[in-house]
Design an enzyme around this catalytic site. Sequence first.
Site, short mmCIF file in Angstrom:
data_model
loop_
_atom_site.label_atom_id
_atom_site.label_comp_id
_atom_site.label_asym_id
_atom_site.label_seq_id
_atom_site.Cartn_x
_atom_site.Cartn_y
_atom_site.Cartn_z
N GLU A 172 22.27 62.04 32.62
CA GLU A 172 23.32 61.29 31.93
C GLU A 172 23.78 60.09 32.75
O GLU A 172 24.05 59.02 32.19
CB GLU A 172 24.51 62.20 31.58
CG GLU A 172 24.18 63.36 30.64
CD GLU A 172 23.44 62.96 29.38
OE1 GLU A 172 23.59 61.81 28.90
OE2 GLU A 172 22.66 63.79 28.87
N CYS A 186 15.86 64.27 25.31
CA CYS A 186 16.97 63.32 25.20
C CYS A 186 17.21 63.06 23.72
O CYS A 186 16.26 62.85 22.97
CB CYS A 186 16.59 62.02 25.91
SG CYS A 186 17.87 60.76 25.83
N HIS A 189 21.67 57.12 32.20
CA HIS A 189 21.94 56.37 30.97
C HIS A 189 22.93 55.23 31.23
O HIS A 189 22.85 54.17 30.61
CB HIS A 189 22.54 57.28 29.89
CG HIS A 189 21.52 58.01 29.06
ND1 HIS A 189 20.60 57.38 28.27
CD2 HIS A 189 21.29 59.35 28.90
CE1 HIS A 189 19.84 58.28 27.64
NE2 HIS A 189 20.23 59.49 28.02
ZN ZN Z 1 19.41 61.25 27.38
#
Ligand code: ZN
Length: 169
Positions: free
Chosen positions: A142, A99, A145
Amino acid sequence: MAILPILKFPEPLLKEKSAPVESVTPEISGVIDDLLDTMRASPGGVGISAPQVGVLRRIVAVDVSASKRGSREENHGLLVLINPEILAKGGRQVVREGCMSIPDYTANIERAQWVLVDAVDREGKQVILESVGFEAVAIQHEVDHLDGILFLDRVSSVKTDLFRRKKYR
Ligand code: ZN
Protein backbone atom coordinates in the site's frame (compact mmCIF):
# COMPACT_ATOMS: atom_id res chain seq x y z
CA MET A 1 -19.82 6.90 3.28
CA ALA A 2 -19.61 5.31 -0.11
CA ILE A 3 -18.14 2.46 -2.06
CA LEU A 4 -15.98 4.12 -4.70
CA PRO A 5 -14.88 2.74 -8.05
CA ILE A 6 -11.31 1.43 -8.05
CA LEU A 7 -8.98 2.78 -10.72
CA LYS A 8 -7.53 0.01 -12.83
CA PHE A 9 -4.12 -0.36 -14.42
CA PRO A 10 -3.03 1.28 -16.78
CA GLU A 11 -4.88 4.36 -15.43
CA PRO A 12 -2.16 7.08 -15.35
CA LEU A 13 -3.20 8.41 -11.90
CA LEU A 14 -1.90 5.14 -10.39
CA LYS A 15 1.62 6.17 -11.44
CA GLU A 16 1.46 9.53 -9.63
CA LYS A 17 3.08 10.39 -6.31
CA SER A 18 0.53 11.29 -3.62
CA ALA A 19 0.80 14.41 -1.44
CA PRO A 20 1.08 14.34 2.37
CA VAL A 21 -1.97 15.06 4.51
CA GLU A 22 -1.48 18.22 6.57
CA SER A 23 -4.24 17.62 9.11
CA VAL A 24 -7.10 15.19 9.59
CA THR A 25 -9.94 17.45 8.44
CA PRO A 26 -13.57 16.28 8.07
CA GLU A 27 -12.84 15.93 4.36
CA ILE A 28 -9.92 13.57 5.07
CA SER A 29 -12.09 11.61 7.54
CA GLY A 30 -14.66 11.23 4.77
CA VAL A 31 -12.01 9.89 2.40
CA ILE A 32 -10.99 7.35 5.07
CA ASP A 33 -14.61 6.21 5.57
CA ASP A 34 -14.99 5.74 1.82
CA LEU A 35 -11.69 3.83 1.62
CA LEU A 36 -12.81 1.44 4.37
CA ASP A 37 -16.21 0.89 2.74
CA THR A 38 -14.52 0.23 -0.59
CA MET A 39 -11.95 -2.16 0.90
CA ARG A 40 -14.62 -4.14 2.78
CA ALA A 41 -16.80 -4.38 -0.33
CA SER A 42 -14.02 -6.15 -2.19
CA PRO A 43 -13.71 -9.89 -1.66
CA GLY A 44 -10.30 -10.73 -0.26
CA GLY A 45 -9.28 -7.08 -0.01
CA VAL A 46 -6.60 -6.72 2.68
CA GLY A 47 -5.56 -3.18 1.88
CA ILE A 48 -6.34 -0.04 -0.06
CA SER A 49 -4.70 3.30 -0.77
CA ALA A 50 -6.31 6.66 -1.50
CA PRO A 51 -4.79 6.99 -5.01
CA GLN A 52 -6.64 3.80 -6.03
CA VAL A 53 -9.89 5.76 -5.72
CA GLY A 54 -8.39 8.80 -7.44
CA VAL A 55 -7.47 10.77 -4.28
CA LEU A 56 -3.76 11.61 -4.45
CA ARG A 57 -3.17 11.86 -0.70
CA ARG A 58 -0.91 9.72 1.49
CA ILE A 59 -3.55 7.55 3.18
CA VAL A 60 -3.69 3.75 3.32
CA ALA A 61 -5.78 1.18 5.15
CA VAL A 62 -4.73 -2.39 5.88
CA ASP A 63 -6.64 -5.20 7.57
CA VAL A 64 -5.34 -8.73 7.15
CA SER A 65 -7.25 -10.12 10.16
CA ALA A 66 -10.01 -11.67 8.03
CA SER A 67 -7.68 -13.18 5.42
CA LYS A 68 -6.65 -16.82 5.47
CA ARG A 69 -2.96 -16.21 6.00
CA GLY A 70 -3.20 -12.97 7.98
CA SER A 71 -5.57 -14.40 10.57
CA ARG A 72 -2.99 -17.07 11.48
CA GLU A 73 -0.29 -14.50 12.15
CA GLU A 74 0.24 -11.65 14.53
CA ASN A 75 -1.54 -8.54 13.21
CA HIS A 76 -2.94 -5.18 14.27
CA GLY A 77 -6.47 -5.67 12.90
CA LEU A 78 -7.63 -2.57 11.09
CA LEU A 79 -4.88 -0.03 10.49
CA VAL A 80 -5.46 3.42 9.03
CA LEU A 81 -2.09 4.99 8.28
CA ILE A 82 -1.79 8.62 7.23
CA ASN A 83 1.56 9.81 5.83
CA PRO A 84 3.09 6.37 6.51
CA GLU A 85 6.85 6.12 6.36
CA ILE A 86 8.86 2.94 6.58
CA LEU A 87 11.62 3.80 9.05
CA ALA A 88 13.35 0.43 8.98
CA LYS A 89 12.85 -2.99 7.47
CA GLY A 90 14.58 -6.33 7.38
CA GLY A 91 14.54 -9.94 6.31
CA ARG A 92 12.96 -11.16 3.10
CA GLN A 93 9.88 -13.07 2.04
CA VAL A 94 8.32 -13.87 -1.30
CA VAL A 95 4.53 -13.72 -1.26
CA ARG A 96 1.91 -14.06 -4.00
CA GLU A 97 0.31 -10.62 -4.24
CA GLY A 98 -2.81 -9.31 -5.86
CA CYS A 99 -4.17 -5.79 -6.23
CA MET A 100 -7.66 -4.41 -6.72
CA SER A 101 -6.22 -2.16 -9.42
CA ILE A 102 -4.73 -5.13 -11.32
CA PRO A 103 -7.60 -7.64 -11.20
CA ASP A 104 -6.29 -9.94 -13.94
CA TYR A 105 -2.92 -10.85 -12.43
CA THR A 106 -1.12 -12.01 -9.31
CA ALA A 107 2.64 -12.19 -8.87
CA ASN A 108 5.34 -13.48 -6.58
CA ILE A 109 6.98 -10.40 -5.10
CA GLU A 110 9.96 -10.14 -2.79
CA ARG A 111 9.37 -7.93 0.25
CA ALA A 112 10.93 -7.30 3.63
CA GLN A 113 9.87 -9.72 6.38
CA TRP A 114 9.27 -6.93 8.89
CA VAL A 115 8.83 -3.16 8.82
CA LEU A 116 8.91 -0.36 11.36
CA VAL A 117 6.35 2.27 10.36
CA ASP A 118 5.83 5.85 11.43
CA ALA A 119 2.40 7.31 10.62
CA VAL A 120 -0.48 9.42 11.86
CA ASP A 121 -3.73 7.72 12.86
CA ARG A 122 -7.35 8.78 12.28
CA GLU A 123 -7.28 10.92 15.42
CA GLY A 124 -4.23 12.80 14.16
CA LYS A 125 -1.88 11.11 16.64
CA GLN A 126 1.56 9.85 15.71
CA VAL A 127 1.91 6.08 15.80
CA ILE A 128 5.01 3.94 15.46
CA LEU A 129 4.42 0.27 14.92
CA GLU A 130 6.24 -2.86 13.96
CA SER A 131 4.64 -5.31 11.58
CA VAL A 132 5.72 -8.76 10.43
CA GLY A 133 4.75 -11.39 7.86
CA PHE A 134 1.68 -10.97 5.67
CA GLU A 135 0.61 -7.69 7.30
CA ALA A 136 4.07 -6.25 6.61
CA VAL A 137 3.64 -7.25 2.94
CA ALA A 138 0.28 -5.47 2.79
CA ILE A 139 1.77 -2.32 4.32
CA GLN A 140 4.68 -2.31 1.86
CA HIS A 141 2.28 -2.86 -1.05
CA GLU A 142 0.00 0.00 0.00
CA VAL A 143 2.84 2.43 0.76
CA ASP A 144 4.17 1.70 -2.75
CA HIS A 145 0.86 2.97 -4.18
CA LEU A 146 1.53 6.37 -2.58
CA ASP A 147 4.69 6.63 -4.67
CA GLY A 148 3.03 5.44 -7.87
CA ILE A 149 4.59 1.98 -7.66
CA LEU A 150 2.54 -1.10 -8.57
CA PHE A 151 3.46 -4.72 -7.88
CA LEU A 152 4.01 -5.08 -11.63
CA ASP A 153 6.99 -2.74 -11.20
CA ARG A 154 8.51 -5.17 -8.69
CA VAL A 155 8.12 -8.42 -10.62
CA SER A 156 11.62 -9.73 -11.21
CA SER A 157 10.66 -12.23 -13.93
CA VAL A 158 7.44 -11.75 -15.92
CA LYS A 159 7.97 -15.25 -17.30
CA THR A 160 8.07 -17.15 -14.01
CA ASP A 161 6.58 -14.81 -11.37
CA LEU A 162 3.50 -13.29 -13.04
CA PHE A 163 0.23 -15.24 -13.15
CA ARG A 164 -3.04 -14.52 -14.96
CA ARG A 165 -6.24 -15.10 -13.07
CA LYS A 166 -9.81 -15.35 -14.23
CA LYS A 167 -11.61 -13.71 -11.33
CA TYR A 168 -10.61 -11.48 -8.41
CA ARG A 169 -11.57 -13.90 -5.68
ZN1 ZN B 1 -2.62 -2.57 -4.75
